[in-house]
Design a protein around this motif. Sequence first.
Motif, PDB file in Angstrom:
ATOM      1  N   THR A   1       0.834  -1.199   0.000  1.00 40.79           N
ATOM      2  CA  THR A   1       0.000   0.000   0.000  1.00 40.79           C
ATOM      3  C   THR A   1       0.872   1.255   0.000  1.00 40.79           C
ATOM      4  N   ALA A   2       0.538   2.185  -0.854  1.00 40.62           N
ATOM      5  CA  ALA A   2       1.333   3.414  -0.950  1.00 40.62           C
ATOM      6  C   ALA A   2       1.180   4.242   0.324  1.00 40.62           C
ATOM      7  N   PRO A   3       2.287   4.684   0.921  1.00 43.56           N
ATOM      8  CA  PRO A   3       2.189   5.562   2.093  1.00 43.56           C
ATOM      9  C   PRO A   3       1.635   6.920   1.701  1.00 43.56           C
ATOM     10  N   ARG A   4       0.955   7.584   2.645  1.00 46.94           N
ATOM     11  CA  ARG A   4       0.363   8.880   2.366  1.00 46.94           C
ATOM     12  C   ARG A   4       1.266   9.993   2.874  1.00 46.94           C
ATOM     13  N   VAL A   5       1.419  11.025   2.065  1.00 50.28           N
ATOM     14  CA  VAL A   5       2.153  12.225   2.467  1.00 50.28           C
ATOM     15  C   VAL A   5       1.253  13.425   2.204  1.00 50.28           C
ATOM     16  N   THR A   6       1.066  14.256   3.210  1.00 49.86           N
ATOM     17  CA  THR A   6       0.236  15.455   3.074  1.00 49.86           C
ATOM     18  C   THR A   6       1.139  16.682   3.018  1.00 49.86           C
ATOM     19  N   LEU A   7       0.862  17.575   2.063  1.00 47.80           N
ATOM     20  CA  LEU A   7       1.702  18.752   1.836  1.00 47.80           C
ATOM     21  C   LEU A   7       0.846  20.002   1.735  1.00 47.80           C
ATOM     22  N   ALA A   8       1.431  21.138   2.079  1.00 48.95           N
ATOM     23  CA  ALA A   8       0.827  22.434   1.804  1.00 48.95           C
ATOM     24  C   ALA A   8       1.751  23.187   0.849  1.00 48.95           C
ATOM     25  N   VAL A   9       1.199  23.680  -0.257  1.00 50.70           N
ATOM     26  CA  VAL A   9       1.996  24.326  -1.299  1.00 50.70           C
ATOM     27  C   VAL A   9       1.227  25.536  -1.824  1.00 50.70           C
ATOM     28  N   ASN A  10       1.927  26.636  -2.077  1.00 49.63           N
ATOM     29  CA  ASN A  10       1.269  27.784  -2.686  1.00 49.63           C
ATOM     30  C   ASN A  10       0.925  27.489  -4.138  1.00 49.63           C
ATOM     31  N   GLY A  11      -0.130  28.145  -4.645  1.00 47.66           N
ATOM     32  CA  GLY A  11      -0.663  27.827  -5.960  1.00 47.66           C
ATOM     33  C   GLY A  11       0.327  27.997  -7.092  1.00 47.66           C
ATOM     34  N   ASP A  12       1.138  29.053  -7.071  1.00 53.33           N
ATOM     35  CA  ASP A  12       2.085  29.287  -8.165  1.00 53.33           C
ATOM     36  C   ASP A  12       3.148  28.198  -8.224  1.00 53.33           C
ATOM     37  N   SER A  13       3.660  27.790  -7.064  1.00 51.00           N
ATOM     38  CA  SER A  13       4.647  26.710  -7.043  1.00 51.00           C
ATOM     39  C   SER A  13       4.022  25.405  -7.514  1.00 51.00           C
ATOM     40  N   LEU A  14       2.789  25.166  -7.094  1.00 55.38           N
ATOM     41  CA  LEU A  14       2.098  23.937  -7.481  1.00 55.38           C
ATOM     42  C   LEU A  14       1.980  23.843  -8.994  1.00 55.38           C
ATOM     43  N   THR A  15       1.603  24.946  -9.618  1.00 55.26           N
ATOM     44  CA  THR A  15       1.385  24.962 -11.064  1.00 55.26           C
ATOM     45  C   THR A  15       2.688  24.878 -11.850  1.00 55.26           C
ATOM     46  N   THR A  16       3.739  25.515 -11.363  1.00 54.94           N
ATOM     47  CA  THR A  16       4.938  25.692 -12.190  1.00 54.94           C
ATOM     48  C   THR A  16       6.018  24.633 -11.964  1.00 54.94           C
ATOM     49  N   TRP A  17       6.279  24.224 -10.720  1.00 55.81           N
ATOM     50  CA  TRP A  17       7.411  23.312 -10.534  1.00 55.81           C
ATOM     51  C   TRP A  17       7.174  22.158  -9.564  1.00 55.81           C
ATOM     52  N   VAL A  18       6.190  22.275  -8.671  1.00 60.87           N
ATOM     53  CA  VAL A  18       6.008  21.210  -7.674  1.00 60.87           C
ATOM     54  C   VAL A  18       5.379  19.960  -8.286  1.00 60.87           C
ATOM     55  N   LEU A  19       4.309  20.122  -9.055  1.00 63.90           N
ATOM     56  CA  LEU A  19       3.683  18.926  -9.642  1.00 63.90           C
ATOM     57  C   LEU A  19       4.644  18.155 -10.544  1.00 63.90           C
TER      58      LEU A  19
ATOM     59  N   TRP B   1       8.108  17.760   9.175  1.00 67.11           N
ATOM     60  CA  TRP B   1       8.210  17.140  10.488  1.00 67.11           C
ATOM     61  C   TRP B   1       9.646  16.699  10.774  1.00 67.11           C
ATOM     62  N   SER B   2      10.080  16.864  12.010  1.00 70.18           N
ATOM     63  CA  SER B   2      11.382  16.325  12.418  1.00 70.18           C
ATOM     64  C   SER B   2      11.347  14.811  12.460  1.00 70.18           C
ATOM     65  N   LEU B   3      10.184  14.236  12.844  1.00 67.60           N
ATOM     66  CA  LEU B   3      10.014  12.783  12.785  1.00 67.60           C
ATOM     67  C   LEU B   3       9.799  12.410  11.327  1.00 67.60           C
ATOM     68  N   ARG B   4      10.771  11.731  10.724  1.00 68.78           N
ATOM     69  CA  ARG B   4      10.750  11.527   9.284  1.00 68.78           C
ATOM     70  C   ARG B   4      10.281  10.127   8.921  1.00 68.78           C
ATOM     71  N   THR B   5       9.728  10.010   7.723  1.00 68.56           N
ATOM     72  CA  THR B   5       9.403   8.720   7.136  1.00 68.56           C
ATOM     73  C   THR B   5      10.089   8.628   5.780  1.00 68.56           C
ATOM     74  N   ASP B   6      10.204   7.402   5.259  1.00 59.14           N
ATOM     75  CA  ASP B   6      10.842   7.220   3.951  1.00 59.14           C
ATOM     76  C   ASP B   6      10.106   8.001   2.863  1.00 59.14           C
ATOM     77  N   ALA B   7       8.770   7.968   2.911  1.00 58.06           N
ATOM     78  CA  ALA B   7       7.987   8.650   1.881  1.00 58.06           C
ATOM     79  C   ALA B   7       8.163  10.163   1.970  1.00 58.06           C
ATOM     80  N   LEU B   8       8.157  10.706   3.190  1.00 57.23           N
ATOM     81  CA  LEU B   8       8.343  12.151   3.354  1.00 57.23           C
ATOM     82  C   LEU B   8       9.743  12.561   2.901  1.00 57.23           C
ATOM     83  N   ASP B   9      10.742  11.743   3.190  1.00 59.45           N
ATOM     84  CA  ASP B   9      12.101  12.045   2.735  1.00 59.45           C
ATOM     85  C   ASP B   9      12.188  12.047   1.213  1.00 59.45           C
ATOM     86  N   ALA B  10      11.478  11.107   0.556  1.00 62.88           N
ATOM     87  CA  ALA B  10      11.497  11.050  -0.908  1.00 62.88           C
ATOM     88  C   ALA B  10      10.859  12.311  -1.506  1.00 62.88           C
ATOM     89  N   VAL B  11       9.776  12.764  -0.904  1.00 65.32           N
ATOM     90  CA  VAL B  11       9.121  13.989  -1.371  1.00 65.32           C
ATOM     91  C   VAL B  11      10.054  15.183  -1.187  1.00 65.32           C
TER      92      VAL B  11
END
Length: 302
Positions: free
Chosen positions: A89-107, A276-286
């Motif tokens: 099962t794919a681990p879940r990672v939740t993020l907050a990103v501003n709209g301009d970054s989301l559109t231009t380079w984050v996705l 988060w300071s408490l890290r997971t493999d999925a969060l580190d990959a992101v």
Amino acid sequence: MTDWDLGQLRALAAAADLGTFDAAARALHVTPSAVSQRIKALEQTAGAVLLRRERPVRPTAAGEPLVRLARQLDALTAEATRHLTQDATAPRVTLAVNGDSLTTWVLPALAPLADRVALRIERADQDRTADLLRDGTVMGAVTSQGAAVQGCTVEPLGVMRYRPVAAPAFAARWFGGPWDPGAADAVRPAALAAAPVVVFDADDRLQDRWLRRRRVDPARPPRHLVPASADFAVAVRLGFGWGMLPDQQADDDVRAGRLVRLADDVVDVPLLWQQWSLRTDALDAVAHALRAAAAATLLPPA
């Protein structure tokens, strides 16, 4: 050191997420009374009120760190379970990103992870994304806030550069025409006070900052609110008004003549990554994917 009860922490997080004890009880498969008792016991351990009993219930300032702790422990527990059981099962990672970054380079940066990480992305202004990290809603945030949220690490990503742009016909109508691209910086305060402006939402202050620099009261021009990054750029191209667009979003349109720059001065927005300071493999990959994309896309940190 306080020994926190995981069941009590989960009850707190469920109530904060779902807004009522009844909804939390259904999610946890217990009674509303059990949820209430667990939260009361947790409050006794913490020595503070952790939830505001209103509709919907909300964490207090004392409750926010414990809601975040509950979500961190759930993420770590889920990761350990996947490793032990070889769960695909794919681990879940939740993020907050501003709209301009989301559109231009984050996705584009996150696309290679889409088949192995379940992403939930909250769009928020870069000045407010850290609030979602602070209350535990997200695990990481692209933010303009340099002060680390409690329990999180922070590092600079780079600088997003914005310039005032408009459709050529709009520029000619409001600032003198036919508009010559070489006329950048010829706009006058009186014209700016009357010309319509496009803003992203009530939290968008980029246009206001540039207007104040030009000694124009931001309350004077009529404004159009267009709360989606791609649609914001479309509204500017269609001549609704002028607006501040990042170079990554405007450069192709400027080269093609669909937009013109109104001035040579810029507004630079430093972006940072908090997680988060408490890290997971999925969060580190992101985080690794975002660092690499920012290094290739943004201006270097100041």
